[in-house]
Design a protein around this motif. Structure first.
Motif, mmCIF file in Angstrom:
data_model
loop_
_atom_site.group_PDB
_atom_site.id
_atom_site.type_symbol
_atom_site.label_atom_id
_atom_site.label_comp_id
_atom_site.label_asym_id
_atom_site.label_seq_id
_atom_site.Cartn_x
_atom_site.Cartn_y
_atom_site.Cartn_z
ATOM 1 N N THR A 53 0.818 -1.203 0.000
ATOM 2 C CA THR A 53 0.000 0.000 0.000
ATOM 3 C C THR A 53 0.853 1.255 0.000
ATOM 4 N N GLU A 54 1.968 1.212 0.706
ATOM 5 C CA GLU A 54 2.778 2.396 0.913
ATOM 6 C C GLU A 54 3.835 2.622 -0.161
ATOM 7 N N ARG A 55 4.102 1.655 -0.995
ATOM 8 C CA ARG A 55 5.307 1.737 -1.812
ATOM 9 C C ARG A 55 5.239 2.788 -2.910
ATOM 10 N N SER A 56 4.051 3.305 -3.250
ATOM 11 C CA SER A 56 3.949 4.343 -4.272
ATOM 12 C C SER A 56 3.603 5.696 -3.680
ATOM 13 N N ARG A 57 3.732 5.848 -2.375
ATOM 14 C CA ARG A 57 3.289 7.080 -1.738
ATOM 15 C C ARG A 57 4.174 8.267 -2.082
ATOM 16 N N MET A 58 5.441 8.035 -2.509
ATOM 17 C CA MET A 58 6.316 9.150 -2.832
ATOM 18 C C MET A 58 5.916 9.834 -4.133
ATOM 19 N N LEU A 59 4.979 9.252 -4.873
ATOM 20 C CA LEU A 59 4.447 9.880 -6.075
ATOM 21 C C LEU A 59 3.271 10.795 -5.778
ATOM 22 N N GLU A 60 2.798 10.792 -4.550
ATOM 23 C CA GLU A 60 1.589 11.516 -4.189
ATOM 24 C C GLU A 60 1.890 12.630 -3.198
ATOM 25 N N SER A 61 0.965 13.537 -3.106
ATOM 26 C CA SER A 61 1.043 14.580 -2.099
ATOM 27 C C SER A 61 0.881 13.965 -0.717
ATOM 28 N N SER A 62 1.726 14.362 0.215
ATOM 29 C CA SER A 62 1.610 13.837 1.579
ATOM 30 C C SER A 62 0.284 14.228 2.207
ATOM 31 N N TYR A 63 -0.266 15.356 1.803
ATOM 32 C CA TYR A 63 -1.564 15.784 2.325
ATOM 33 C C TYR A 63 -2.648 14.779 1.953
ATOM 34 N N CYS A 153 10.349 7.564 -9.714
ATOM 35 C CA CYS A 153 10.533 8.290 -8.455
ATOM 36 C C CYS A 153 11.911 7.985 -7.898
ATOM 37 N N SER A 154 12.533 9.000 -7.312
ATOM 38 C CA SER A 154 13.828 8.837 -6.655
ATOM 39 C C SER A 154 13.810 9.642 -5.364
ATOM 40 N N TYR A 155 14.221 9.009 -4.273
ATOM 41 C CA TYR A 155 14.243 9.673 -2.969
ATOM 42 C C TYR A 155 15.566 9.380 -2.279
ATOM 43 N N ASP A 156 16.216 10.435 -1.791
ATOM 44 C CA ASP A 156 17.499 10.313 -1.093
ATOM 45 C C ASP A 156 17.260 10.439 0.406
ATOM 46 N N PRO A 157 17.443 9.361 1.180
ATOM 47 C CA PRO A 157 17.177 9.439 2.623
ATOM 48 C C PRO A 157 18.157 10.321 3.380
ATOM 49 N N LEU A 158 19.303 10.656 2.788
ATOM 50 C CA LEU A 158 20.279 11.514 3.464
ATOM 51 C C LEU A 158 19.868 12.984 3.387
ATOM 52 N N THR A 159 19.557 13.463 2.197
ATOM 53 C CA THR A 159 19.148 14.853 2.028
ATOM 54 C C THR A 159 17.653 15.051 2.229
ATOM 55 N N LYS A 160 16.884 13.953 2.295
ATOM 56 C CA LYS A 160 15.427 13.993 2.442
ATOM 57 C C LYS A 160 14.733 14.605 1.226
ATOM 58 N N GLY A 184 7.310 16.454 -10.106
ATOM 59 C CA GLY A 184 7.176 16.971 -8.758
ATOM 60 C C GLY A 184 8.458 16.869 -7.962
ATOM 61 N N PHE A 185 8.554 17.716 -6.953
ATOM 62 C CA PHE A 185 9.685 17.723 -6.039
ATOM 63 C C PHE A 185 9.140 17.722 -4.622
ATOM 64 N N ARG A 186 9.857 17.101 -3.710
ATOM 65 C CA ARG A 186 9.394 16.995 -2.335
ATOM 66 C C ARG A 186 10.563 17.005 -1.361
ATOM 67 N N TYR A 187 10.249 17.412 -0.141
ATOM 68 C CA TYR A 187 11.168 17.327 0.994
ATOM 69 C C TYR A 187 10.397 16.649 2.116
ATOM 70 N N SER A 188 10.875 15.500 2.560
ATOM 71 C CA SER A 188 10.118 14.702 3.524
ATOM 72 C C SER A 188 11.020 14.234 4.647
ATOM 73 N N GLY A 195 6.093 20.001 -0.775
ATOM 74 C CA GLY A 195 6.398 19.706 -2.164
ATOM 75 C C GLY A 195 5.412 20.363 -3.099
ATOM 76 N N PHE A 196 5.679 20.244 -4.377
ATOM 77 C CA PHE A 196 4.779 20.779 -5.389
ATOM 78 C C PHE A 196 4.844 19.906 -6.633
ATOM 79 N N VAL A 197 3.785 19.975 -7.417
ATOM 80 C CA VAL A 197 3.664 19.218 -8.657
ATOM 81 C C VAL A 197 3.240 20.189 -9.750
ATOM 82 N N ALA A 198 3.881 20.103 -10.908
ATOM 83 C CA ALA A 198 3.555 20.980 -12.020
ATOM 84 C C ALA A 198 3.582 20.182 -13.312
ATOM 85 N N SER A 199 2.835 20.671 -14.293
ATOM 86 C CA SER A 199 2.829 20.061 -15.613
ATOM 87 C C SER A 199 3.821 20.797 -16.496
#
Length: 453
Positions: A53-63, A153-160, A184-188, A195-199
């Motif tokens: 369930t959680e594995r695609s959450r980095m593609l979505e808005s945390s809200y 999707c790519s997420y770096d756990p060091l820089t968040k 989109g870009f995010r900081y988590s 984060g924000f998402v744009a076309s």
């Protein structure tokens, strides 16, 4: 080597004794008196693996995922939504390359339903690492508007920091901003997500989406900007239109591990038009059981019980509000009970409909899940039925044995952790590990999720 595999024993000299009772072993001049194993409680795996369930959450808005939304969606929709369908789903993962998996779903709507149709989708996914679901790419093919869609999707756990993209390769028609692709870009972190998402083809503020969520103690608050589009209009309103903004606040002790109870109470205002109040509670209970198929030491079993409610109402009567938002006040209650690793019961009572679902899972290799749902529509007084079958080849999942320190029983001299550790074929679940967050010894299905808000 033989002595190392013997049960826990008391050594007594047996010189001069011609016989010994059951439970005693004679070796030479010594008598090994076997002790009864300490009582244990079975800890079953979950029906649906949390990581799926959680594995695609980095593609979505945390809200869109926080404020118990994922848990409530699972409680109020899973196995219920197929009341009008016959559903089939497989999840296959090659044993020699666990980074790759394929998911295929087919939904056949029940005959006699207006607009009945057959649809589905298939997803081929590859992760950078089998244990890192946040850096991946997948290719989705389906019968929806987006026939072929690529996601990465790519997420770096060091820089968040994370970056993600969705690109519809083949599309029937391009109407909404997502149909043109998005980046989109995010900081988590564990306390903040932004984060924000744009076309890329619509680089203006009116087509962009943004969110900010923060956690302080038991409180979580967030705000999201999502362009609002009126019926028949393709252009969204200006950024200062209150219909574009949503806010939510949550109070609770959310736990990322299934073995720890949690609760959430949430209030959300969507687009200055809708108010949603919800409560979700995950309980971990233990009940006594005498199972003839298990060892005599098994005296109980851990159950997972989830309960929740949702209350939704309009904030204003306005002709400018779309029909989708002008729905009557509604409320629904739901509960699920996983009695063991094989049986799951779910029920939902609402002002629109009430649904009952029964699920049975066989943990073969591959495992197979059968589900049956019956729904009563209170608006049309019609009863609907649905059936589902799911299969996955992850396998290797079985009951865990809980350390007596984890068992809520009356302490006795037999409640010793080493009593379970003697059995090399069992992996005990230690309560100390659950409380402290040390999860490397726990099976993947019971480990807490990564600490990312």
């Amino acid at each position: 080597m033989v002595a190392a595999s013997l049960p826990h024993t008391n050594f007594e000299s047996c010189s001069g004794r011609e016989g010994f009772t059951e439970g005693e072993i004679k070796m030479g001049n010594y008598l090994f008196k076997a002790e009864a194993p300490p009582p244990v409680v079975l800890v079953p795996p979950l029906f649906e693996r949390p990581q799926l369930t959680e594995r695609s959450r980095m593609l979505e808005s945390s809200y869109d995922l926080l404020f118990s939304k994922l848990a409530r969606a699972k409680l109020f929709r899973d196995y219920f939504e197929e009341a009008d369908y016959t559903l089939g789903r497989i999840i296959l993962q090659p044993a020699d390359d666990p980074r790759v998996d394929v998911t295929a779903t087919v939904r056949a709507q029940r005959t006699g339903v207006p607009g009945a149709r057959v649809g589905g989708e298939a997803v081929f996914r590859m992760q950078r690492d089998a244990n890192d679901p946040y850096t991946f790419w997948d290719l989705m093919a389906g019968s929806s508007n987006n026939i072929l869609k690529f996601r990465a999707c790519s997420y770096d756990p060091l820089t968040k920091l994370g970056v993600f993209a969705v690109a519809p390769v083949l599309t029937k028609k391009r109407v909404e901003g997502e149909d043109f692709g998005s980046i989109g870009f995010r900081y988590s972190t564990n306390l903040l997500s932004a984060g924000f998402v744009a076309s890329p083809l619509m680089l203006d503020i009116f087509h962009s989406r943004a969110w900010l969520v923060s956690k302080v103690g038991p409180f979580t608050a967030g705000v999201q900007y999502k362009p609002y589009t009126s019926l028949g209009e393709l252009q969204p309103t200006s950024w200062d239109d209150r219909r574009n903004w949503s806010i939510a606040v949550d109070y609770g002790t959310a736990s990322k591990g299934v073995l720890k109870p949690s609760f959430n109470f949430c209030l959300e205002v969507i687009g200055d038009s809708k108010l949603i109040a919800s409560y979700y509670h995950h309980l971990v209970v233990q009940r006594r059981v005498k199972n003839p198929l298990e060892d005599e030491a098994v005296v109980g079993i851990t159950n997972y019980v989830d309960v929740g409610f949702e209350f939704e109402t309009r904030l204003r009567e306005d002709e400018e509000v779309d029909e989708a938002l002008r729905q009557p006040t509604s409320m629904q209650l739901a509960a699920s009970w996983q009695a063991n690793k094989n049986v799951l019961l779910k029920a939902k009572i609402g002002t629109v409909s009430s649904v009952l679902a029964f699920c049975f899972k066989s943990w073969w290799q591959p495992s197979v899940t059968f589900s049956f749902a019956v729904a009563r529509d209170h608006l049309t007084d019609k009863t609907r039925f649905g059936f589902g079958i799911r299969s996955e080849n992850f396998g290797g999942v079985s009951y865990e044995r809980a350390d007596p320190n984890y068992v809520m029983l009356t302490p006795s001299k037999t409640h010793e952790a080493e009593g379970i550790m003697r059995d090399l074929n069992q992996r005990p679940v230690l309560q100390d590990d659950v409380d402290s967050g040390r999860s490397e010894k726990l099976p993947a299905e019971l480990r807490p999720l990564d600490d990312i808000l």
